[in-house]
Design an enzyme around this catalytic site. Sequence first.
Site, PDB file in Angstrom:
ATOM      1  N   ASP A  89      42.115  51.683  27.674  1.00 31.39           N
ATOM      2  CA  ASP A  89      42.178  52.521  26.317  1.00 31.39           C
ATOM      3  C   ASP A  89      40.846  52.438  25.780  1.00 31.39           C
ATOM      4  O   ASP A  89      39.864  51.518  25.992  1.00 31.39           O
ATOM      5  CB  ASP A  89      43.418  52.107  25.290  1.00 31.39           C
ATOM      6  CG  ASP A  89      43.215  50.651  25.190  1.00 31.39           C
ATOM      7  OD1 ASP A  89      42.515  49.931  25.247  1.00 31.39           O
ATOM      8  OD2 ASP A  89      44.622  50.288  25.055  1.00 31.39           O
ATOM      9  N   ASN A  94      55.087  45.281  18.247  1.00 31.36           N
ATOM     10  CA  ASN A  94      56.151  46.189  18.433  1.00 31.36           C
ATOM     11  C   ASN A  94      56.527  46.601  19.820  1.00 31.36           C
ATOM     12  O   ASN A  94      56.992  47.853  20.110  1.00 31.36           O
ATOM     13  CB  ASN A  94      55.905  47.552  17.448  1.00 31.36           C
ATOM     14  CG  ASN A  94      54.769  48.280  17.861  1.00 31.36           C
ATOM     15  OD1 ASN A  94      53.903  47.774  19.174  1.00 31.36           O
ATOM     16  ND2 ASN A  94      54.338  49.357  17.261  1.00 31.36           N
ATOM     17  N   HIS A 144      54.407  47.626  21.953  1.00 30.30           N
ATOM     18  CA  HIS A 144      53.677  48.885  22.606  1.00 30.30           C
ATOM     19  C   HIS A 144      52.651  48.380  23.827  1.00 30.30           C
ATOM     20  O   HIS A 144      52.592  47.104  23.963  1.00 30.30           O
ATOM     21  CB  HIS A 144      52.658  49.688  21.432  1.00 30.30           C
ATOM     22  CG  HIS A 144      51.342  48.702  21.285  1.00 30.30           C
ATOM     23  ND1 HIS A 144      50.975  48.867  19.797  1.00 30.30           N
ATOM     24  CD2 HIS A 144      50.788  47.663  21.626  1.00 30.30           C
ATOM     25  CE1 HIS A 144      49.942  48.022  19.417  1.00 30.30           C
ATOM     26  NE2 HIS A 144      49.877  47.301  20.675  1.00 30.30           N
ATOM     27  N   GLU A 181      52.801  53.710  21.775  1.00 28.18           N
ATOM     28  CA  GLU A 181      53.818  53.311  20.719  1.00 28.18           C
ATOM     29  C   GLU A 181      55.391  53.371  21.015  1.00 28.18           C
ATOM     30  O   GLU A 181      55.694  54.264  21.915  1.00 28.18           O
ATOM     31  CB  GLU A 181      53.178  53.778  19.398  1.00 28.18           C
ATOM     32  CG  GLU A 181      52.026  53.523  19.031  1.00 28.18           C
ATOM     33  CD  GLU A 181      51.738  52.166  18.228  1.00 28.18           C
ATOM     34  OE1 GLU A 181      52.502  51.265  18.750  1.00 28.18           O
ATOM     35  OE2 GLU A 181      50.585  51.996  17.706  1.00 28.18           O
TER      36      GLU A 181
HETATM   37  P1  PGA Z   1      46.441  41.311  20.596  1.00 27.80           P
HETATM   38  O1  PGA Z   1      47.017  42.755  20.947  1.00 27.80           O
HETATM   39  O2  PGA Z   1      46.160  40.798  22.053  1.00 27.80           O
HETATM   40  O3  PGA Z   1      45.302  41.320  19.910  1.00 27.80           O
HETATM   41  O4  PGA Z   1      47.720  40.549  20.050  1.00 27.80           O
HETATM   42  C1  PGA Z   1      47.976  43.231  22.004  1.00 27.80           C
HETATM   43  C2  PGA Z   1      48.147  44.665  21.846  1.00 27.80           C
HETATM   44  O5  PGA Z   1      48.273  45.169  20.738  1.00 27.80           O
HETATM   45  O6  PGA Z   1      48.553  45.338  22.948  1.00 27.80           O
END
Ligand code: PGA
Length: 242
Positions: free
Chosen positions: A66, A133, A135, A140
């Site tokens: 992304d 959450n 995602h 999302e």
């Molecule tokens: P993080 O994020 O590795 O900073 O916890 C993971 C994500 O949001 O996909």
Amino acid sequence: MEIIYVKDYDEMSEMGFQVIKEVIETKESPVVSLNTGGTPKGLYKYLVEAINQGLNINDTTILSLDEYIGPKDAVYTVKNYMHKRLIDLVNQKPKNIFLMDGDTQDTDEEIKRYKELLAKYPRDIQLLGLGTNAHLGANEPGTPFDTMMFLAQHHESTIQATMREYGIDREEAPTEMLTLGLKEIAEAKNVLLLASGKHKAQAVKNLVEGEITPDCPASILRDCKNATIIVDEEAASLLSKK
Ligand code: PGA
């Protein structure tokens, strides 16, 4: 989906690195699609060390999961992260580095360009983190499982996570992101998700034991034979069976 249980962040990072290393060592022209965030930082440390000690990446193509919409040089961009944590630290050049352009005026055109790259370079592995959450990338909760690369709007918890991660305020924080869709994520030959820490425990529980539903985007992986998740003790702490 296979689940690998490890003790802590460092063990998760080392084990995740071993999986990526094996792909790089065994595939003829490896294609590795990487992610950013707090989770894979440790993995990249192991990877940088291995490359600088001779792990050959001259035939490896690097893609990205992304990219935030925002100025190219913004502190939070995936481009910045990849350079800072991997590309600028190694003494070899990968065959290709194809990142998304989040600074584009024409996101439709950028999506078209990147989809062509995905078709030309089938991914041997897709690395993933897990949102609190649940995602995946910027898919999302509520994103349909058949979604292909698109311009996603972040949920508030994601915006807050970006602000914390990069020490930026609300006005500066990106709210949109180009992301591979859930369908493309699941289509990689191997999918590797890492999760560490108590703050991921509920998302891991939903992923492993909850309903398979777009309300929990990561649950798409449960029925994927090509998916592996590596979870540490804290992230696995709410699971009823281990
Ligand atoms: P993080 O994020 O590795 O900073 O916890 C993971 C994500 O949001 O996909």
